[in-house]
Design an enzyme around this catalytic site. Sequence first.
Site, PDB file in Angstrom:
ATOM      1  N   ASP A 100      -8.877  -9.272   0.553  1.00 30.11           N
ATOM      2  CA  ASP A 100      -9.093  -8.674   1.878  1.00 30.11           C
ATOM      3  C   ASP A 100     -10.448  -9.065   2.464  1.00 30.11           C
ATOM      4  O   ASP A 100     -10.735  -8.780   3.634  1.00 30.11           O
ATOM      5  CB  ASP A 100      -8.966  -7.144   1.816  1.00 30.11           C
ATOM      6  CG  ASP A 100      -7.519  -6.695   2.011  1.00 30.11           C
ATOM      7  OD1 ASP A 100      -6.682  -7.544   2.362  1.00 30.11           O
ATOM      8  OD2 ASP A 100      -7.227  -5.509   1.827  1.00 30.11           O
ATOM      9  N   GLY A 137      -0.084  -3.544   5.204  1.00 30.52           N
ATOM     10  CA  GLY A 137      -1.134  -4.546   5.400  1.00 30.52           C
ATOM     11  C   GLY A 137      -1.631  -4.527   6.822  1.00 30.52           C
ATOM     12  O   GLY A 137      -1.960  -3.467   7.374  1.00 30.52           O
ATOM     13  N   THR A 193       0.869  -1.151   0.000  1.00 28.51           N
ATOM     14  CA  THR A 193       0.000   0.000   0.000  1.00 28.51           C
ATOM     15  C   THR A 193       0.924   1.224   0.000  1.00 28.51           C
ATOM     16  O   THR A 193       2.116   1.077   0.192  1.00 28.51           O
ATOM     17  CB  THR A 193      -0.851  -0.107   1.274  1.00 28.51           C
ATOM     18  OG1 THR A 193      -1.597  -1.297   1.150  1.00 28.51           O
ATOM     19  CG2 THR A 193      -1.736   1.066   1.532  1.00 28.51           C
TER      20      THR A 193
HETATM   21  N1  GLY Z   1      -5.042  -4.141   1.219  1.00 30.53           N
HETATM   22  C1  GLY Z   1      -4.602  -3.851   2.498  1.00 30.53           C
HETATM   23  C2  GLY Z   1      -5.611  -3.148   3.333  1.00 30.53           C
HETATM   24  O1  GLY Z   1      -6.498  -2.517   2.784  1.00 30.53           O
HETATM   25  O2  GLY Z   1      -5.570  -3.225   4.516  1.00 30.53           O
END
Ligand code: GLY
Length: 587
Positions: free
Chosen positions: A437, A489, A395
């Site tokens: 997710d 994450g 991210t």
């Molecule tokens: N894809 C990681 C999050 O949204 O936590």
Amino acid sequence: MNIKSAKNLVLFVLIYIFASPTFAADSSSATFLDKEARFHPVISQLGMVVSQEAIASQVGADILEAGGNAIDAAVATGFALAVTLPRAGNLGGGGFMLVYLAEENKTIAIDYRETAPLSADRDMFLDPEGNVDNGKARFSAQSSGVPGTVAGLLHALEQYGTLSISEVLKPAIKLASQGFIINYDLADSLRLSSKRLQQHPSSKKYFYKAQGQYFLPGDRLVQSDLSRTLKRISKQGSAGFYSGKTAELIVQQMQRSDGLISLEDLANYNVIEREPVCGTYQQYSVCAMPPPSSGGIHLIQMLNILEHFDLKKMGHNSAAYLHHLIEAMRSAYADRSLYLGDPDFTPVPVKQLTDKSYAQALSRAIDPQKSRRSTDVYPGLEKWVTSQSSESEETTHYSTWDKHGNIVSNTYTLNFAYGNGIAVEGAGFLLNNEMDDFSAKPGSANGYGLIGGSANAIQPQKRPLSSMTPTILFDTNNKPILATGTPGGSTIITIVLQMILNTIDFKMGVAESTAAPRIHHQWLPDTVSYENGISVDSLKLLSQMGHKISSRPRVLGSTQSITAKGSILEASADSRRQGAAAVSQRN
Ligand code: GLY
């Protein structure tokens, strides 16, 4: 002016001169950025942008100089990162933006998280035996949710920006059409991801030379198809992505790769403005992202728990301090597994989870001398198998702050580095794998080892639960003093927690707070992750208390933060990952 304040002024001017950008205005050929390390804090009385990629930070600072506000700068930086940081900057993903409007003293949470396509199904990632097919959930075209980034950035611009779409998109279009110089970080990351990306002809074509040769640092990356997509957005706004040519290219890619996103899904995508989750810690207040992020709730829950202990007295990163953090993290992540999901589909007990008396009860369960086992915190979990992903947590976060005091704290993502690795042929951007997710099956772990339940089960048009935690911290006078956030994450929430504790309890400046070694625990797996720099003595004492310490240190996150002390802004780009930079407005 007395001598002391004159001295301070000279010192400030010197710091400002040496820390401010002195580089050329043409950010598309900004080779200088590789020559200069910009990881030191940057100080300014004007605006500031800090992101994971130096050219994109420069783009944002240029927008501030052109008279744009923090929101204009954030939107321009977001589109620029989609060009210069393809592993996480994106058009094909989604995210969350906190906007603080100084004049109204108001914080708004913009949810542009991806949604499950209309034809998605609760059991879509289960094999005939009912087991989760992780390959399908993480690397197939079906792992893509309907992208929200373009709608989210444009929504922010329309509602809170001052410049036109074409003005904020111009730098990104130029970077894509004329190219930019590849730095070590991008060259290295594309090399490491080549096996996955080169499986897909479009990704191989966009991110590698002929015959799949790697780009080297110093090479120029031109992305012509991406520039045409950006031009369509510039001309037509959201329609340039969610309908017409770009939408058709996305759907054609879905048909080629057996994906689910349809023209109807794209046409239906909508951004949601939500109330941020706000709480207090000591005399400070903190606002962060509400569900479908778990970040805000659990950040505040952990702060509420930790408020019952004298952390300062324990000492930063002492065994006692880390023990209390771990136990607070354990409780919060246990709750995350059960209660959290998309609030438009499942009731999320936000008030209860962030309630001070609930936190007090949780704090009483912490034995100051002894670790708990996660199976005792939430009984009956022995049979739930967890795994830790070897995927990088890619991210990306950036923060902008303008001279009027408006702030943006934005985290967006494709989920894994380069998402599912599939670029949309003809459109030049990568697709997310955010469907992972969701909880593919109650009790199964996602790519970050996070357990989920039916609250986070897949349903058409639902948003998968996230950990992204764009955050703004306010002082005792309710003035913003810190904008922060990070990739990572499942580790995002605990990293932001440590940034806040470093700031409040240990009075660290933003650079010190950023550099301080971090730990992470997420209930399951019942293991403490730690960074190099946590002392072996603390780790030994934690083991003696019963904590299971991971066998190897790891790097936790990459915060991109700005603080304010009066009218002075100070930014810190995290040096844990290469390429990040804070850039200040010059005039
Ligand atoms: N894809 C990681 C999050 O949204 O936590």
